[in-house]
Design a protein around this motif. Sequence first.
Motif, PDB file in Angstrom:
ATOM      1  N   HIS A   1      37.368  68.499  28.008  1.00 56.10           N
ATOM      2  CA  HIS A   1      38.028  67.702  26.958  1.00 56.10           C
ATOM      3  C   HIS A   1      37.134  67.560  25.730  1.00 56.10           C
ATOM      4  O   HIS A   1      37.586  67.300  24.643  1.00 56.10           O
ATOM      5  N   ARG A   2      35.815  67.699  25.919  1.00 50.77           N
ATOM      6  CA  ARG A   2      34.890  67.595  24.784  1.00 50.77           C
ATOM      7  C   ARG A   2      35.152  68.696  23.766  1.00 50.77           C
ATOM      8  O   ARG A   2      34.782  68.591  22.623  1.00 50.77           O
TER       9      ARG A   2
ATOM     10  N   ALA B   1      34.134  56.135  29.519  1.00 50.22           N
ATOM     11  CA  ALA B   1      33.114  55.499  30.343  1.00 50.22           C
ATOM     12  C   ALA B   1      33.761  54.543  31.338  1.00 50.22           C
ATOM     13  O   ALA B   1      33.394  54.501  32.513  1.00 50.22           O
TER      14      ALA B   1
ATOM     15  N   GLN C   1      35.481  56.522  34.086  1.00 47.51           N
ATOM     16  CA  GLN C   1      34.532  57.112  35.042  1.00 47.51           C
ATOM     17  C   GLN C   1      33.958  56.051  35.963  1.00 47.51           C
ATOM     18  O   GLN C   1      33.787  56.275  37.148  1.00 47.51           O
TER      19      GLN C   1
ATOM     20  N   ASP D   1      27.592  62.056  39.080  1.00 50.51           N
ATOM     21  CA  ASP D   1      28.921  61.621  38.656  1.00 50.51           C
ATOM     22  C   ASP D   1      28.903  60.985  37.260  1.00 50.51           C
ATOM     23  O   ASP D   1      29.907  60.479  36.785  1.00 50.51           O
ATOM     24  N   ARG D   2      27.769  61.024  36.596  1.00 50.78           N
ATOM     25  CA  ARG D   2      27.668  60.438  35.255  1.00 50.78           C
ATOM     26  C   ARG D   2      27.386  61.507  34.203  1.00 50.78           C
ATOM     27  O   ARG D   2      27.037  61.184  33.077  1.00 50.78           O
TER      28      ARG D   2
ATOM     29  N   GLU E   1      28.929  63.473  32.228  1.00 51.74           N
ATOM     30  CA  GLU E   1      29.585  63.561  30.922  1.00 51.74           C
ATOM     31  C   GLU E   1      29.614  62.233  30.174  1.00 51.74           C
ATOM     32  O   GLU E   1      30.283  62.085  29.164  1.00 51.74           O
ATOM     33  N   VAL E   2      28.861  61.264  30.698  1.00 50.60           N
ATOM     34  CA  VAL E   2      28.814  59.958  30.034  1.00 50.60           C
ATOM     35  C   VAL E   2      27.751  59.985  28.959  1.00 50.60           C
ATOM     36  O   VAL E   2      26.664  60.533  29.147  1.00 50.60           O
TER      37      VAL E   2
END
Lengths: 377, 249
Positions: free
Chosen positions: A3-4, A347, A350, B136-137, B139-140
């Motif tokens: 998506h970026r 964020a 996630q 699991d982070r 792309e943050v």
Amino acid sequence: MSHRWFLPLLGYVVFAAALLVVPPILGDNVFLLNKFSRYLALALPAVALSLSWGYSGILNLGQGASFGLGAYAIAMHLKLVASASNANGLPDFMGWNNVPALPWFWEPFHSLGFAVLAGIAVPVILSALLGGFMFRARIAGVFVAIITLAMLVVVNLLFIDQQRYTGGFNGMTDLAWLKIGSLEFDPYSRAFYYATAGSLIAALFAGFLLMRSKFGLVLQAIRSNQERVRYFGYDVARYQTVAFAISAGIAGIGGMFYAMVLEFASPTFMGVTLSLSFVIWCAVGGRESLLAAAIGAIVVNAIQGSLSETFLDTSQLLLGAIFVLVVLFLPRGLGGLIDDTAGRLRAIKQRRAAEAARAAKKTDAAGPGVAQREATP
Amino acid sequence: MTDLLELKGVEVSFDGFKAVDGLDLTVAEGELLCLLGANGAGKSTTLDLICGKTEPTAGSIRYRGKSITRIPEFRRSRLGIGRKFQVPSVFKELTVEQNLEVARSRHPGVMRNLRQLGVRRGNRLDEILELVGLADRREVRSEYLSHGETQWLEIAMLVMQDSQLILMDEPTAGMTIAETTQTSELFRRLRSRHTLVVVEHDMGFVRQIAERITVMHQGRVLAEGGVAEIENNRAVRDAYLGSRGIGHA
């Protein structure tokens, strides 16, 4: 493609498509079309500034110098074309200033190719030299702004002072239309509009790729924390210089179109006012996105255009107010607002997913039903 | 073991104050050296000297036998010296994996990086993310990470950078006991491939990782030796540890 990539790219494609359908919508209104061509030409330096300021943290207040150099380069060519029937082929202002023959450095501008090349190469080389000196000396932040502004004033004064060769305060007027082969680009024509739009779109997509290359990533890292990048072995000064020079080249292209659309080149093109306006457009649109900066330039100019028709004197005041409000409440511009919101949502999403996964693990013993209930937000 | 790093008679003065005063220090290849000392003893300045943040006013620094005393930071990094700062410094606006991509800096040239598009995903990135628990982070944006996660990210960046010599300034500052234990495990793994110089206040952590300790005091080396040796050293007790009680610091 993540998506970026996808969402921003979609934005660029939609924008490009929108630019292409402007002429059919405007129909026969060539004055409006000419205005739009002008806005697009002005969007180029805004995109360039977004590259250097937004992505690389180099606040270049002297972007007008690159813009103006581009404008003068093409104007010199078009002036020569327009002066072909004069005595000695000498531009009118040279005659008024008693210049007997065409100066040697004007000669190569008979060639369109040379003029276009010079319109890009001169700003690039000048910026590479200045940038190389500045960034090696680790000059940053507000001092970059001061030095670039000073350079702008120097270049501007030089062009005003050398009236014999540049037309001084008046600049160069009565330029010919650009002619490539048998194709003539009347600045009120669709062909001219498409040439401008094409250049803007090309610059946007090239910039898009550039900023998503690892080079662009390192630039953003430099903007975020210069010191830290050095300890990863990157030659920070070289990265900054290259970014600064590329930005100057794009501004030069913008200047060329601007001179052609207005059919003259003047020292105001490299004046402080216009150069600072680039910063305002970029800030309003959002300097951290090339597209946002371009849209900022177009929107602010369109507003300015219609305001000045309605309010005349107060239009500048209103524009100033808009800028103050944006800086106060949207320091990252309209584009930044969209980006922030998207980032925050991502964020949260996630974190929720991670929490749900954890909850599912914990309640495994309690049976799948509980986990399921907890996992649904 | 051969000497990887050698500091000889190094001096730094800030406006007449000598932060480092005639420091001699050698680090052997594959060693894990802990630098101890009270505040202002010159530990962080010593790391600054090695990585190039600070230039010495006198003395010489050699890395693999070559003088690096006067070369800029990025060249030292290219020779294989990596640094973790006391305040976790990551690139806030970039995502976790983008941060790691910047840290993957074996090829730092402009032209080459113009040709590479985006983050290079692959086993190495996955492994490192797994190692520090940020899988699991990935792309943050790193500004949204917690303090502990940020510390881990910076350590992960150093692992990615894969420097021969890693300089760490208080790697466990602000970490919980569990995280500190995890860090010491990570350090043991790093030991097999890297040489480490660690500035640390937490004696518990030092006991877990260190073999050799160098205690600094007023810009000089006060004592060197194994953990037990240092803990029983009278001069060290007087100058530093004794003042607050050993193990309490």
